[in-house]
Design a protein around this motif. Sequence first.
Motif, PDB file in Angstrom:
ATOM      1  N   TYR A   1      26.082   0.597  16.428  1.00 30.27           N
ATOM      2  CA  TYR A   1      27.118   0.443  15.402  1.00 30.27           C
ATOM      3  C   TYR A   1      26.660  -0.696  14.509  1.00 30.27           C
ATOM      4  N   TYR A   2      27.055  -0.698  13.242  1.00 30.81           N
ATOM      5  CA  TYR A   2      26.414  -1.616  12.299  1.00 30.81           C
ATOM      6  C   TYR A   2      26.474  -3.097  12.699  1.00 30.81           C
TER       7      TYR A   2
ATOM      8  N   ALA B   1      23.735  -3.676  15.141  1.00 34.32           N
ATOM      9  CA  ALA B   1      22.400  -3.635  14.541  1.00 34.32           C
ATOM     10  C   ALA B   1      21.988  -5.026  14.075  1.00 34.32           C
TER      11      ALA B   1
ATOM     12  N   TYR C   1      17.809   1.915  16.298  1.00 32.79           N
ATOM     13  CA  TYR C   1      19.175   1.927  15.761  1.00 32.79           C
ATOM     14  C   TYR C   1      19.676   3.363  15.758  1.00 32.79           C
TER      15      TYR C   1
ATOM     16  N   VAL D   1      22.287   5.645  14.592  1.00 29.16           N
ATOM     17  CA  VAL D   1      23.246   5.559  13.486  1.00 29.16           C
ATOM     18  C   VAL D   1      24.190   6.761  13.512  1.00 29.16           C
TER      19      VAL D   1
ATOM     20  N   ASP E   1      27.558   5.908  12.138  1.00 22.63           N
ATOM     21  CA  ASP E   1      28.603   5.474  11.214  1.00 22.63           C
ATOM     22  C   ASP E   1      28.213   5.737   9.758  1.00 22.63           C
TER      23      ASP E   1
ATOM     24  N   ALA F   1      32.763   2.135   7.877  1.00 22.69           N
ATOM     25  CA  ALA F   1      32.546   0.704   7.674  1.00 22.69           C
ATOM     26  C   ALA F   1      33.608   0.102   6.759  1.00 22.69           C
TER      27      ALA F   1
ATOM     28  N   TRP G   1      27.243  -2.895   6.704  1.00 22.13           N
ATOM     29  CA  TRP G   1      26.718  -1.568   7.041  1.00 22.13           C
ATOM     30  C   TRP G   1      25.521  -1.233   6.159  1.00 22.13           C
ATOM     31  N   ASP G   2      25.661  -1.461   4.865  1.00 21.92           N
ATOM     32  CA  ASP G   2      24.578  -1.178   3.925  1.00 21.92           C
ATOM     33  C   ASP G   2      23.333  -2.000   4.268  1.00 21.92           C
TER      34      ASP G   2
ATOM     35  N   THR H   1      22.391  -3.129   7.205  1.00 19.73           N
ATOM     36  CA  THR H   1      21.720  -2.702   8.441  1.00 19.73           C
ATOM     37  C   THR H   1      20.781  -1.524   8.217  1.00 19.73           C
ATOM     38  N   LEU H   2      21.061  -0.698   7.215  1.00 22.66           N
ATOM     39  CA  LEU H   2      20.190   0.449   6.944  1.00 22.66           C
ATOM     40  C   LEU H   2      18.935   0.042   6.181  1.00 22.66           C
TER      41      LEU H   2
ATOM     42  N   ILE I   1      20.225   6.794   5.151  1.00 29.00           N
ATOM     43  CA  ILE I   1      19.200   5.796   5.477  1.00 29.00           C
ATOM     44  C   ILE I   1      18.074   5.843   4.449  1.00 29.00           C
TER      45      ILE I   1
END
Length: 383
Positions: free
Chosen positions: A115-116, A119, A133, A135, A137, A142, A153-154, A156-157, A175
């Motif tokens: 989950y973010y 991460a 990771y 993913v 979500d 988020a 959240w943004d 973490t990607l 992603i």
Amino acid sequence: MKVLFITYGLSIAGGNRAIFEVANRLSDRGYYVEVLALGGDHSWFDVKVSVKYLELPKRMRTLLRAYSLIKYLRVKEYKYIDVNTFAKRLGFRVDLIRPLAEAIPNNFDAAVATYYPTALSLWLSRHEGLRLYFVQDFPELASADGHYGLRLWDLTLRIPFNAFLAVSTYIKNLILERQYNAKILVTGAGVDINVFKPSKDKLVDVKGKYKVMTIIGSNPWKGADVAIRVLSEVSRKLPIHAILVGDREFVDLLIKSVKHSFTYTVFSNVPDDLLARLYSSADAFLFTSYVEGFGLPPLEAMASGTPVVTTDCLGNRDYVIDGVNALVAKPGDVEGLANSLIKILMDEKLRERLIENGLKTAKQWSWDKVVDKFEEAIKGESQ
């Protein structure tokens, strides 16, 4: 090899079920697996691996309980406020990411964020093995924690993990929009056809009425209000009994807001074996989410021999084919969903075709195939 799954909380949720399914099956294949969680309760699932909870300071636990209660009650001022801003308004700062990062041990070959916030915890930790990771979500999820959650959240990607494990093609594309050269494996999700299967044992048997099942979630993207309006629309033309899975208090409150003529039964905190029997008891399954990372319930309904009406909620595009194994409508389209539901209930040949193709579809999506992707990531990146 030793694998650690890092989770934020372990309440009943589809994402947590996926984590447990994978963890159990990796353990069956000879891996040593642990789950590290900030909180929650995993007694709702038959977990075969070790689960360890991070003990937070008392003041922080009190804050989180208050925050969860306010989010649940949907007090207008705090509807989309993140936990950090909430704490700041009370006069102190809360940081859940760093304590979790400090609790991540360095004796595992691979650690999997799920989950973010986890991460970020994994990236800040002292873990020296593989950093993966998983993913599931998406932006709307988020956003439930406000702009702060969406920004995290943004972020973490964009982190260069050894590999991303995306639950669907939709998530993979999210992603790639942020990291075009990321290594991504699409895992999909699975359904246990030994649990979710057609059954003549009808848990709900209401004579003279069509039985329609739907899952009522309180999050805005679940489209719970749409589901109730669809059922109300259908009940004007056909006698129906709704099988509603969700929090009873929330369901009752929601139904009171809509004029309806259908009867209903509510089931809460439903384990898999009971959920499977509910699917099989229904003449049709209705799914009304606006967006999902994967959207597992329609696949479970297919495995249970129940025809499906679903929205095009992005994550389910990997397995839903309109007119072949389900009928699909646009998210929020009450009239379209209602008409599709009536078609399924009235057209026996259509029902039989959707049921037959749905069963074939479900057999293609096993948890073992999901675990194969995890093994590919773990073994491929460790060489």
